[in-house]
Design a protein around this motif. Structure first.
Motif, PDB file in Angstrom:
ATOM      1  N   PHE A 366       0.814  -1.219   0.000  1.00  0.00           N
ATOM      2  CA  PHE A 366       0.000   0.000   0.000  1.00  0.00           C
ATOM      3  C   PHE A 366       0.848   1.270   0.000  1.00  0.00           C
ATOM      4  O   PHE A 366       0.668   2.172  -0.825  1.00  0.00           O
ATOM      5  CB  PHE A 366      -0.924  -0.047   1.225  1.00  0.00           C
ATOM      6  N   GLN A 367       1.797   1.373   0.921  1.00  0.00           N
ATOM      7  CA  GLN A 367       2.574   2.602   1.036  1.00  0.00           C
ATOM      8  C   GLN A 367       3.431   2.849  -0.199  1.00  0.00           C
ATOM      9  O   GLN A 367       3.557   3.993  -0.662  1.00  0.00           O
ATOM     10  CB  GLN A 367       3.446   2.567   2.299  1.00  0.00           C
ATOM     11  N   ASN A 368       4.024   1.798  -0.744  1.00  0.00           N
ATOM     12  CA  ASN A 368       4.851   1.957  -1.935  1.00  0.00           C
ATOM     13  C   ASN A 368       4.011   2.267  -3.170  1.00  0.00           C
ATOM     14  O   ASN A 368       4.461   2.987  -4.064  1.00  0.00           O
ATOM     15  CB  ASN A 368       5.700   0.702  -2.145  1.00  0.00           C
ATOM     16  N   GLN A 369       2.787   1.740  -3.213  1.00  0.00           N
ATOM     17  CA  GLN A 369       1.864   2.116  -4.293  1.00  0.00           C
ATOM     18  C   GLN A 369       1.608   3.624  -4.249  1.00  0.00           C
ATOM     19  O   GLN A 369       1.604   4.303  -5.283  1.00  0.00           O
ATOM     20  CB  GLN A 369       0.533   1.387  -4.143  1.00  0.00           C
ATOM     21  N   VAL A 370       1.372   4.142  -3.042  1.00  0.00           N
ATOM     22  CA  VAL A 370       1.095   5.572  -2.868  1.00  0.00           C
ATOM     23  C   VAL A 370       2.299   6.406  -3.306  1.00  0.00           C
ATOM     24  O   VAL A 370       2.154   7.400  -4.041  1.00  0.00           O
ATOM     25  CB  VAL A 370       0.730   5.871  -1.403  1.00  0.00           C
ATOM     26  N   LEU A 371       3.486   6.025  -2.877  1.00  0.00           N
ATOM     27  CA  LEU A 371       4.692   6.770  -3.229  1.00  0.00           C
ATOM     28  C   LEU A 371       4.883   6.791  -4.750  1.00  0.00           C
ATOM     29  O   LEU A 371       5.149   7.850  -5.340  1.00  0.00           O
ATOM     30  CB  LEU A 371       5.909   6.139  -2.546  1.00  0.00           C
ATOM     31  N   ARG A 372       4.725   5.649  -5.389  1.00  0.00           N
ATOM     32  CA  ARG A 372       4.941   5.577  -6.833  1.00  0.00           C
ATOM     33  C   ARG A 372       3.880   6.382  -7.583  1.00  0.00           C
ATOM     34  O   ARG A 372       4.198   7.129  -8.519  1.00  0.00           O
ATOM     35  CB  ARG A 372       4.920   4.113  -7.291  1.00  0.00           C
ATOM     36  N   LEU A 378       3.109  13.703 -10.335  1.00  0.00           N
ATOM     37  CA  LEU A 378       3.895  14.941 -10.309  1.00  0.00           C
ATOM     38  C   LEU A 378       4.968  14.974 -11.396  1.00  0.00           C
ATOM     39  O   LEU A 378       5.706  15.960 -11.517  1.00  0.00           O
ATOM     40  CB  LEU A 378       4.557  15.112  -8.935  1.00  0.00           C
ATOM     41  N   GLY A 379       5.079  13.910 -12.151  1.00  0.00           N
ATOM     42  CA  GLY A 379       6.121  13.830 -13.166  1.00  0.00           C
ATOM     43  C   GLY A 379       7.500  13.611 -12.583  1.00  0.00           C
ATOM     44  O   GLY A 379       8.517  13.968 -13.198  1.00  0.00           O
ATOM     45  N   LEU A 380       7.561  13.004 -11.396  1.00  0.00           N
ATOM     46  CA  LEU A 380       8.827  12.748 -10.718  1.00  0.00           C
ATOM     47  C   LEU A 380       9.225  11.286 -10.897  1.00  0.00           C
ATOM     48  O   LEU A 380       8.387  10.420 -11.155  1.00  0.00           O
ATOM     49  CB  LEU A 380       8.707  13.059  -9.218  1.00  0.00           C
ATOM     50  N   GLU A 381      10.505  11.034 -10.725  1.00  0.00           N
ATOM     51  CA  GLU A 381      11.019   9.675 -10.869  1.00  0.00           C
ATOM     52  C   GLU A 381      10.892   8.916  -9.551  1.00  0.00           C
ATOM     53  O   GLU A 381      11.238   9.427  -8.485  1.00  0.00           O
ATOM     54  CB  GLU A 381      12.487   9.715 -11.295  1.00  0.00           C
ATOM     55  N   ALA A 382      10.378   7.709  -9.641  1.00  0.00           N
ATOM     56  CA  ALA A 382      10.324   6.805  -8.488  1.00  0.00           C
ATOM     57  C   ALA A 382      11.202   5.601  -8.801  1.00  0.00           C
ATOM     58  O   ALA A 382      10.909   4.831  -9.723  1.00  0.00           O
ATOM     59  CB  ALA A 382       8.891   6.375  -8.206  1.00  0.00           C
ATOM     60  N   ASP A 383      12.281   5.450  -8.070  1.00  0.00           N
ATOM     61  CA  ASP A 383      13.230   4.367  -8.329  1.00  0.00           C
ATOM     62  C   ASP A 383      12.704   3.049  -7.779  1.00  0.00           C
ATOM     63  O   ASP A 383      12.027   3.008  -6.745  1.00  0.00           O
ATOM     64  CB  ASP A 383      14.572   4.669  -7.659  1.00  0.00           C
ATOM     65  N   ARG A 533      14.370  10.339  -5.026  1.00  0.00           N
ATOM     66  CA  ARG A 533      15.514  11.168  -4.671  1.00  0.00           C
ATOM     67  C   ARG A 533      15.169  12.638  -4.900  1.00  0.00           C
ATOM     68  O   ARG A 533      14.754  13.022  -5.994  1.00  0.00           O
ATOM     69  CB  ARG A 533      16.731  10.781  -5.510  1.00  0.00           C
ATOM     70  N   VAL A 534      15.336  13.445  -3.849  1.00  0.00           N
ATOM     71  CA  VAL A 534      15.111  14.887  -3.957  1.00  0.00           C
ATOM     72  C   VAL A 534      16.423  15.501  -4.436  1.00  0.00           C
ATOM     73  O   VAL A 534      17.369  15.664  -3.661  1.00  0.00           O
ATOM     74  CB  VAL A 534      14.674  15.491  -2.608  1.00  0.00           C
ATOM     75  N   ILE A 535      16.487  15.817  -5.728  1.00  0.00           N
ATOM     76  CA  ILE A 535      17.742  16.230  -6.354  1.00  0.00           C
ATOM     77  C   ILE A 535      18.021  17.705  -6.079  1.00  0.00           C
ATOM     78  O   ILE A 535      17.142  18.559  -6.185  1.00  0.00           O
ATOM     79  CB  ILE A 535      17.699  15.983  -7.869  1.00  0.00           C
ATOM     80  N   LEU A 536      19.266  18.005  -5.736  1.00  0.00           N
ATOM     81  CA  LEU A 536      19.701  19.384  -5.478  1.00  0.00           C
ATOM     82  C   LEU A 536      19.816  20.163  -6.774  1.00  0.00           C
ATOM     83  O   LEU A 536      19.362  21.287  -6.897  1.00  0.00           O
ATOM     84  CB  LEU A 536      21.048  19.383  -4.742  1.00  0.00           C
ATOM     85  N   ASP A 537      20.433  19.556  -7.763  1.00  0.00           N
ATOM     86  CA  ASP A 537      20.567  20.190  -9.073  1.00  0.00           C
ATOM     87  C   ASP A 537      20.653  19.084 -10.116  1.00  0.00           C
ATOM     88  O   ASP A 537      20.547  17.904  -9.807  1.00  0.00           O
ATOM     89  CB  ASP A 537      21.788  21.118  -9.131  1.00  0.00           C
ATOM     90  N   GLN A 538      20.806  19.467 -11.343  1.00  0.00           N
ATOM     91  CA  GLN A 538      20.800  18.497 -12.432  1.00  0.00           C
ATOM     92  C   GLN A 538      22.201  18.065 -12.862  1.00  0.00           C
ATOM     93  O   GLN A 538      22.364  17.462 -13.910  1.00  0.00           O
ATOM     94  CB  GLN A 538      20.049  19.099 -13.628  1.00  0.00           C
ATOM     95  N   ARG A 539      23.201  18.397 -12.056  1.00  0.00           N
ATOM     96  CA  ARG A 539      24.550  17.957 -12.409  1.00  0.00           C
ATOM     97  C   ARG A 539      24.640  16.434 -12.346  1.00  0.00           C
ATOM     98  O   ARG A 539      24.071  15.813 -11.444  1.00  0.00           O
ATOM     99  CB  ARG A 539      25.570  18.570 -11.448  1.00  0.00           C
ATOM    100  N   PRO A 540      25.349  15.819 -13.291  1.00  0.00           N
ATOM    101  CA  PRO A 540      25.464  14.359 -13.259  1.00  0.00           C
ATOM    102  C   PRO A 540      26.188  13.891 -11.998  1.00  0.00           C
ATOM    103  O   PRO A 540      27.126  14.524 -11.523  1.00  0.00           O
ATOM    104  CB  PRO A 540      26.279  14.041 -14.524  1.00  0.00           C
ATOM    105  N   ASN A 541      25.686  12.771 -11.450  1.00  0.00           N
ATOM    106  CA  ASN A 541      26.318  12.137 -10.281  1.00  0.00           C
ATOM    107  C   ASN A 541      26.274  12.991  -9.019  1.00  0.00           C
ATOM    108  O   ASN A 541      27.081  12.804  -8.114  1.00  0.00           O
ATOM    109  CB  ASN A 541      27.777  11.752 -10.582  1.00  0.00           C
ATOM    110  N   SER A 542      25.348  13.947  -8.935  1.00  0.00           N
ATOM    111  CA  SER A 542      25.226  14.717  -7.697  1.00  0.00           C
ATOM    112  C   SER A 542      24.375  13.930  -6.705  1.00  0.00           C
ATOM    113  O   SER A 542      23.459  13.203  -7.094  1.00  0.00           O
ATOM    114  CB  SER A 542      24.590  16.081  -7.966  1.00  0.00           C
ATOM    115  N   MET A 543      24.691  14.056  -5.431  1.00  0.00           N
ATOM    116  CA  MET A 543      23.925  13.379  -4.388  1.00  0.00           C
ATOM    117  C   MET A 543      22.622  14.133  -4.129  1.00  0.00           C
ATOM    118  O   MET A 543      22.580  15.357  -4.183  1.00  0.00           O
ATOM    119  CB  MET A 543      24.746  13.296  -3.102  1.00  0.00           C
ATOM    120  N   PRO A 544      21.528  13.411  -3.844  1.00  0.00           N
ATOM    121  CA  PRO A 544      20.253  14.082  -3.579  1.00  0.00           C
ATOM    122  C   PRO A 544      20.273  14.821  -2.246  1.00  0.00           C
ATOM    123  O   PRO A 544      21.053  14.489  -1.353  1.00  0.00           O
ATOM    124  CB  PRO A 544      19.255  12.922  -3.550  1.00  0.00           C
ATOM    125  N   ARG A 545      19.410  15.855  -2.132  1.00  0.00           N
ATOM    126  CA  ARG A 545      19.265  16.556  -0.861  1.00  0.00           C
ATOM    127  C   ARG A 545      18.671  15.635   0.194  1.00  0.00           C
ATOM    128  O   ARG A 545      18.971  15.757   1.378  1.00  0.00           O
ATOM    129  CB  ARG A 545      18.355  17.773  -1.025  1.00  0.00           C
TER     130      ARG A 545
END
Length: 748
Positions: A366-372, A378-383, A533-545
């Motif tokens: 249930f919870q993972n269904q909601v997250l995805r 929102l047009g966001l990526e869910a890994d 992942r809440v991304i800080l910027d679009q630089r490749p290989n950057s760690m998420p916030r």
């Protein structure tokens, strides 16, 4: 047979307790009972509840029940006695004693204790519940007297926890039916499974002084009795303290290299048929201090495994590789070439292969269904999160031990390999101190083994294990105290503790209406199968916030962590439990803490950590709203929330703007407790002695032959669930150590 005995003991120890040695006086107990009653009071059932067609008998009973009923106050007092910090217990007792008197009630409760008749001042326990509620609410947000806030949160958490975790002789809690919670307590699917470690395990809980000696020798160990010093002398090649991520891997690698390995584990051994899926008993048996390890200021609650398999037996299955930016940071900025080497990449491949890691998931909970769904809207990526279990694994109680034996912890992988190669595991056995002698060949000291004692009180003799090599793998919370109590003086021991601090948000999805598309209940399904992942910027290989995942949250933990506004509110909140989706926000902390002793852990976030947490909380709430939640909120103590139906975008944005984890006037009064199950870095690996506790090989800078092989060696926070990182690091350390032993570098 032993497995069945241990399961029975687990249940019996929880259901049948002796409260004769009570910590509190009768007047203090009276105050505690009245506080418990206020937190969870008897109420008249409402005539109507949202999304309930009728108020059935279970809901009526739920509203009429009270936390003043035995054994809830007794359990609260018992936990205070057994697990509370001394100063916290003293503070609570002082408050309980004061409010058992009229003058003390006046001092701590103010005008609310005044009455119209002589003697005009009423002590706390004699006040109407409505007034007591107002008093406790004042304590929870007291601006100037923080000790009252600490007392409020301490007692609120324990009281509500036991309301939903205690079970009767039939493994049932009467509140569960009302909140639609049905744990799977039927016989495990693996009930006939053999105990995979049986041939190599010695469970001291079941031993006597006579049988222990026989058991040790029957496992191929050289054992002699020392009647003068009252101990058993045991010889082996390698002794490992701890059987979790690091210890399990090291045991398999070194046993595979032909070394006689002994693993010491403070916890007990359970297999799939032993697990009960009962929240209270399982937490009590499988987690360090029942999952109740607070920092000294009470701001963070830590979870750490304490059983064979350590954290891998109770974790949430996420099996993520070390991120490339982190490996680059550790190899370049910290100067640790290991993490940029082909050997480390190979180690990650070997570890994930041994754990059977897969990213496939046949059915999400249930919870993972909601997250995805929220991310998609929102047009966001869910890994998809890789897990050390099969693609069809749908167990929602793996954090109480996996009843299907599908989750691949060290207890069913690396330790099995080790036992099949001759390793011995001694359970219910706590390492007391390392044995150090002066003047090693390369270090100031040399470690020649460890002294341990059985937690079985019948076994009076200590176990003195003599070994060529000693490995501390008891985790970031327990390795530093073991090293410090043994006389090591490196100032970095215990420092640099990282926790991946986490806060939660929630969204309510009624079982009827548009949100009925989400199948199941909040406690069902794979624990973490999706992440954002809440991304800080679009630089490749950057760690998420921040990283947003789904927590495993039983009703007792949910109630304990939930905001408390009134007895009526907490009861209505818990009636929504099974259809409330929770998301937790985890940050890669720049701040750090210190492990000063087994019971004293301090920790502080940086402003950047709080800003990243704020960004994560707001994103998580947006995801819940986009998924269709009718109401969302945080775990801030004032019950911060908003009904989403009928709200326009501007109103939603205004609410999201009020959500903050940064310090300020509001944070001082309305704070939420951070949680963490990831502890790292308290004996970090370093290029130079003045920067860490161990060198790049995992060997202590102060004592040759002493290695650390757990999450405490990591240079900083990983930023993702650290199981694969810890096991891969342990793999590299153990492989190199095996080569050194083969060359004879650590002979007696």
């Amino acid at each position: 047979m032993k497995g069945k005995q241990s399961h029975a003991r687990l249940r019996k120890s929880w259901e049948k307790k002796n409260y004769d040695r009570q910590l509190l006086s009768s007047s203090e107990m009276e105050s505690l009972i009245s506080i418990c009653e206020t937190f969870f009071p008897p109420l008249d059932p409402p005539s109507k509840l949202d999304h309930h067609d009728q108020i059935n008998n279970s809901i009526k009973y739920f509203f009429q029940s009270s936390a003043s009923q035995k054994p809830i106050p007794n359990e609260v007092a018992e936990v205070m006695k057994d697990r509370g910090l001394v100063e916290a217990v003293i503070l609570v007792r002082v408050v309980l004693w004061l409010i058992s008197t009229r003058l003390g009630t006046l001092l701590l409760c103010g005008f609310l204790c005044f009455g119209k008749e002589w003697p005009y001042i009423t002590k706390f326990s004699h006040l109407p519940i409505e007034r007591r509620e107002r008093i406790l609410k004042n304590w929870s947000s007291h601006r100037f007297f923080s000790p009252l806030r600490l007392v409020f949160y301490f007692l609120k958490s324990l009281c509500l926890y036991f309301c939903f975790s205690l079970v009767d002789d039939h493994a049932h809690n009467p509140a569960w039916e009302a909140i639609d919670y049905k744990p799977d307590t039927t016989n495990s699917k693996a009930i006939n499974q053999e105990r995979p470690l049986e041939n190599g395990i010695i469970e001291t809980f079941y031993e006597t002084p006579t049988t222990l000696l026989q058991s040790l020798t029957s496992k191929g160990l050289s054992v002699t009795e020392d009647h003068i010093d009252n101990l058993y002398r045991i010889k082996c090649d390698v002794v490992i303290v701890g059987s979790g991520c690091g210890g399990g891997v090291a045991a398999a690698i070194l046993a595979g290299a032909g070394q006689k390995v002994v693993v010491l584990e403070k916890g007990n051994y359970y297999t799939a048929p032993d697990y009960s899926s009962l929240e209270g008993p399982s937490m009590d048996e499988l987690l360090e201090k029942g999952g109740m390890i607070p920092t000294t200021d009470g701001a963070v609650m830590l979870l750490a495994g304490s059983t064979v398999g350590g954290g891998t037996a109770v974790n949430w299955s996420a099996a993520l590789n070390t991120p490339d930016p982190v490996l680059k940071e550790w190899s370049e900025e910290h100067g640790l070439s290991l993490f940029g080497s082909p050997q480390y990449k190979f180690a990650m491949q070997s570890v994930t292969q041994r754990l059977g890691v897969t990213t496939e998931c046949v059915k999400e909970g249930f919870q993972n269904q909601v997250l995805r769904k929220g991310c998609e809207n929102l047009g966001l990526e869910a890994d998809r999160v890789p897990r050390n279990s099969s693609e069809s694994h749908y167990c929602g109680s793996c954090y109480y031990g996996c009843r299907s034996a599908d989750k691949q912890g060290t207890d069913v992988t690396w330790l099995v390999d080790a036992v099949n190669l001759g390793a011995v595991i001694i359970t219910g056995c706590k390492a007391e101190k390392l044995r150090l002698v002066k003047h090693g060949r390369r270090r100031e000291n040399r470690c020649i083994g460890v002294v341990a004692r059985s937690l079985n009180n019948e076994i009076k003799r200590e176990l003195q294990i003599e070994a060529k090599v000693t490995i501390s793998a008891c985790g970031s919370l327990r390795t530093p105290p073991l090293l410090m109590s043994s006389g090591l003086r490196n100032k970095k021991i215990g420092k640099n503790l990282h926790l991946h601090p986490s806060l939660m948000v929630w969204g309510y999805f009624p079982p009827q209406g548009p949100t009925s598309e989400f199948e199941g209940k909040s406690y069902e399904g794979g624990l973490i199968t999706s992440a954002h992942r809440v991304i800080l910027d679009q630089r490749p290989n950057s760690m998420p916030r921040a990283l947003i995942e789904t927590p495993a949250l039983g009703p007792a933990a949910c109630a304990a962590l939930s905001p408390w506004e009134s007895g009526n509110d907490i009861k209505k909140r818990m009636l929504r439990y099974s259809r409330t989706a929770h998301l937790f926000v985890m940050v890669r902390d720049k701040g750090s803490g210190e492990v000063k002793s087994e019971r004293r852990i301090s920790y502080e976030l940086t402003q950047e950590d709080r800003e990243n947490m704020t960004a994560g909380l707001r994103r998580a709430l947006k995801i819940l709203i986009a998924a269709g939640a009718v109401e969302v909120g945080t775990y801030r103590s004032d019950g911060q929330r908003i009904e989403c139906i009928g709200k326009n975008e501007e109103e939603i944005e205004e609410f999201l703007g009020s959500v903050s984890a940064t310090k300020g006037p509001m944070a001082a009064c309305f704070w939420a407790v951070y949680c963490t199950a990831h502890q790292m870095g308290s004996c970090r690996m370093s290029k130079r002695e003045n920067e860490g506790a161990v060198d790049e090989n995992g060997e202590s800078w102060e004592a040759e032959g002493l290695f650390v092989c757990d999450g405490s060696v990591l240079p900083s926070a990983v930023g993702v669930n650290p199981m694969i990182t810890i096991q891969s690091t342990a793999y590299c350390i153990a492989k190199k150590l095996a080569e050194s032993l083969k060359k004879g570098e650590f002979n007696f």
